[in-house]
Structure formats: C-alpha cells, structure tokens
Design a protein around this motif. Sequence first.
Motif, PDB file in Angstrom:
ATOM      1  N   GLY A  65       0.239   1.883  -2.687  1.00 11.60           N
ATOM      2  CA  GLY A  65      -1.186   1.789  -2.414  1.00 11.60           C
ATOM      3  C   GLY A  65      -1.636   2.817  -1.400  1.00 11.60           C
ATOM      4  N   LEU A  66      -0.814   3.071  -0.394  1.00 12.27           N
ATOM      5  CA  LEU A  66      -1.136   4.084   0.602  1.00 12.27           C
ATOM      6  C   LEU A  66      -1.227   5.461  -0.039  1.00 12.27           C
ATOM      7  N   GLY A 122       8.334   5.638   5.365  1.00 14.80           N
ATOM      8  CA  GLY A 122       7.550   6.073   4.225  1.00 14.80           C
ATOM      9  C   GLY A 122       6.128   6.445   4.592  1.00 14.80           C
ATOM     10  N   VAL A 123       5.522   5.686   5.508  1.00 14.30           N
ATOM     11  CA  VAL A 123       4.170   6.006   5.970  1.00 14.30           C
ATOM     12  C   VAL A 123       4.145   7.393   6.605  1.00 14.30           C
ATOM     13  N   ARG A 124       5.110   7.663   7.458  1.00  8.44           N
ATOM     14  CA  ARG A 124       5.140   8.969   8.125  1.00  8.44           C
ATOM     15  C   ARG A 124       5.354  10.105   7.123  1.00  8.44           C
ATOM     16  N   THR A 157       2.008  10.572   5.110  1.00 15.17           N
ATOM     17  CA  THR A 157       0.932  11.190   5.886  1.00 15.17           C
ATOM     18  C   THR A 157       1.199  12.678   6.066  1.00 15.17           C
ATOM     19  N   ARG A 158       2.424  13.052   6.293  1.00 14.43           N
ATOM     20  CA  ARG A 158       2.736  14.485   6.417  1.00 14.43           C
ATOM     21  C   ARG A 158       2.548  15.209   5.088  1.00 14.43           C
ATOM     22  N   TYR A 200      -3.197  12.840   9.676  1.00 23.62           N
ATOM     23  CA  TYR A 200      -2.646  12.454  10.975  1.00 23.62           C
ATOM     24  C   TYR A 200      -2.321  10.960  10.989  1.00 23.62           C
ATOM     25  N   LEU A 201      -1.401  10.576  11.880  1.00 22.37           N
ATOM     26  CA  LEU A 201      -0.987   9.178  12.026  1.00 22.37           C
ATOM     27  C   LEU A 201      -1.225   8.716  13.453  1.00 22.37           C
TER      28      LEU A 201
END
Length: 455
Positions: free
Chosen positions: A211-212, A245-247, A250-251, A256-257
């Motif tokens: 979903g992200l 996985g989020v990091r 985003t990269r 940005y995180l």
Amino acid sequence: MPTDSGVDRARLASLAARERATYTERHPRSAAAYGRADHLFGRVPMTWMNKNAAGFPVYVDRARGARLTDIDGHEYIDFCLGDTGAMAGHSPAPVVEAVTRRLGTLGGATTMLPTEDAAIVGAELAGRFGLPYWSFALTATDANRWAIRLLRAVSGRPKILVNSYCYHGSVDESLIVVGPDGHGVSREGNVGAPTDVTGTSRVAEFNDLAGLERELAHGDVAAVLMEPALTNIGIVLPEPGYLTGVRELTRRYGTYLINDETHTFSAGPGGATAAWGLEPDVLTIGKAIAGGIPIGAYGLSAALADALTGRADLDLVDMGGVGGTLAGNPVSMAAARATLEQVLTPAAFEGMLATATAFADGVQKLIDGYALPWSVAQLGARVEYRFASPAPRNGTESAASADAELEDFLHVYLANRGILLTPFHNMALMSPETTLADVHRHHEIFGAALAELHA
C-alpha cells in the motif's frame, strides 16, 4: 456496537454504573471545581481533558515522581504521566533545580537569544538519535508542521503521506485514514479542516508495504511522516522487515522520511530510531525530553541541512513560516539539558524497561487466567492491554478493536482505587520513579476488576 471483548455486557453496564457513582461520591471538590469553570470552553483548559470515564476530570493538587494527589486528597500511582510528557516523573529534582536557577538566579524566561544550554541539548540529541542538526519548537506538533514545510520546500512536492489512524498532534495533513474502498478519506470528527485532506495527504496502513508503494508511485509525496510504532490508537508494533522496507521505498521514490518519536521515545534513550537501527531524514520529538516543560524539537540529516541552507530562495531567518518567538527559550533549554543529562539517562531506561516488562508479563498472566480474547503490547517503557487477540497489525484494525464501555469501566475502577491510566487508551508508562510495588498494586486491582466481570 462495541467489539466482542469476551465480557457479559449487562454485568459490565451494572458494574460501570456502580463505579461512576463511587467516583462522584469520592470527588466532590473536583466535581464542584468542574461545575464552577463557566468561562473555560468545555469547562477545561483544553477540550481533550473531557476525555474521562466518569463525567468530570480529577483536579490535580500536587504531583511528584510517579505519584499524583487530587484536590479531594486522594493519592494515585500515575501510569499516565501526562501521556508521555512526564515520562521523567513529575517534577524531577534536577529539572526543578535547573528551571529555578534559570528563572530565579539567572533570570530571563524569554529573550529571543541563544543560551549555551541549547547547543548542549542539540549535541545530546544528535548523539542519541544520530541526526546531527537540531532546531526547537514548543510542541512536537509544531516540530512536525515545521518539518513538513521544510521538506515540501526542498523536494518541490506537495503531499505528505501518513499511516491510517496515526498520531502527530493536530497536524492537518495527518487527519486522514484509509476508507472502506481502500482510498484516503478525512478522519471522522476532524475539526475545521482548511481544505480536503486528500488534497494535501496520502495514506497507507501501517505494516503494509504494498500500500505504501502504491501511494509513493504517484511521485508527489514530499515526505512520509510516521511513528515507528503506532501509539495513540493503541500500540501497533512493526512487523519484521516493515521499517526497513519503508526506508527502502522512500529512498527509491525520492521521498523524505520523518520519524515522530514523541511517544516511541519510550523504546529507549534514543527512541525506536536507536533501538531498531533506523535512518530517518528528520526526527521529531517533544513532551518528555524537557521533564514536563513545554518543548518540541526536530533533527535533520547532514544532507538535508545542506540542501536547505543552500537554497537562497528560502527565508529561514525572518518570515518564512518556520519558527516561533518562544521556541528555544532559556527555560525549555535548561529543562531539556537537565532531563537528558541527569534523569532520562541510559541507566534510567534500563530500569524503566525492566519495570515495564514486569507490568506486561503480569497483565498477560491475568488475561490468560480468564481466557480473555485480549493481548498485551509493550514498547519499551510503555505497555498497553488491547481488547483483541491477536493484536491489531494496523491502525484500522486497532480502531475497530476499541471497546469504549469496557475501557471506561476499567479506567474508573482503577481510579477509584488509586491507579491512573492514560485516558485515551489502556496505556501504562513507567518513569524512573515507578516501582515494582506500583506495578504489583496495579495487577492486584486489575485482577479484582477481572474477577468482578467474571463473577
């Protein structure tokens, strides 16, 4: 309708009525004070103080360490601790001394000038969280707002992505949830939104990398603003590999995180960022780092700080929308230095985490003893019991597992016997002053409540 929490609803209603009546009898002075507050909007300093289980709030007389005494003379073991603001304990001696010295001996509550304390606090935060450059606000909400402005400016992108049922204070962009059709909608009850939140924000469920990625693929997200674990909808812990996985995502998508560690600071002296080896571009925090004195802060990576200072078109000094007259004031800085250097130390966290583990283990044993379909979540020094098993894995599941009637009963039952939990959920926080005897007292009363529910 309330969730199926494994209790008899008629018996719950009868017990709750009894406990509310007892609460009213025990707190005549608090009731009278509430009744006299005609010139306060909602009769309280902030309307969220009406989130209580018995019709009116307890009025505070004094508080010290892990204890609070109300104006009716009742003492409580305080597991709420200002919903993290007093995680250091109420009025810790080093903070009182530092603030007294700043206000009394040295003087100057607000000067619009730096003190040496600020640089020391910045260095301490850099060492704990791994981000080298810091700036200050008065609340974490402001820190989040200012971080959002900076990241929109430097990225040239308009939208912010958050997790469904996240908590980032009253940040407008965060009041979005995943709707029944899987798309973002305004969170129910949102007050006075300046624009449709779907125009400023995107949303994905916590623990949902697919979903992200779907939302990031639009290419218009300046930053993902997230808690490393959801907290204010009930603790929802990250599944293995999720934060990594989020990091990575985003990269990959040039986003940005921001890690909002205001509540997840309970994970350890460097919050979840240090405990779990996270690498955000920005970290926001507030509440606990100044021992209860108002503060907010945000830390920036070196690359981000360089990108911002290299932009001649951004007014970071005068009217650019980032800052506040009282931010970074001498009192907040003195309090933060004392808190970080002398109170919420690595050694203090060791004790807090051990106490929290004892709390979690004891609650789980009681729940298991009655074969209740509940669960327990621990986030460092923070513990919460949930009316669902297995524990919810995202914000929408967590919201759906709520049982307001049962929660209110437990809160009033505990308060009538000298235990305070966070009013917004069943959260218990450990301070350096919280003892195992305090934990055992909670378990004794919590166990008695369960016994009455199942008599």
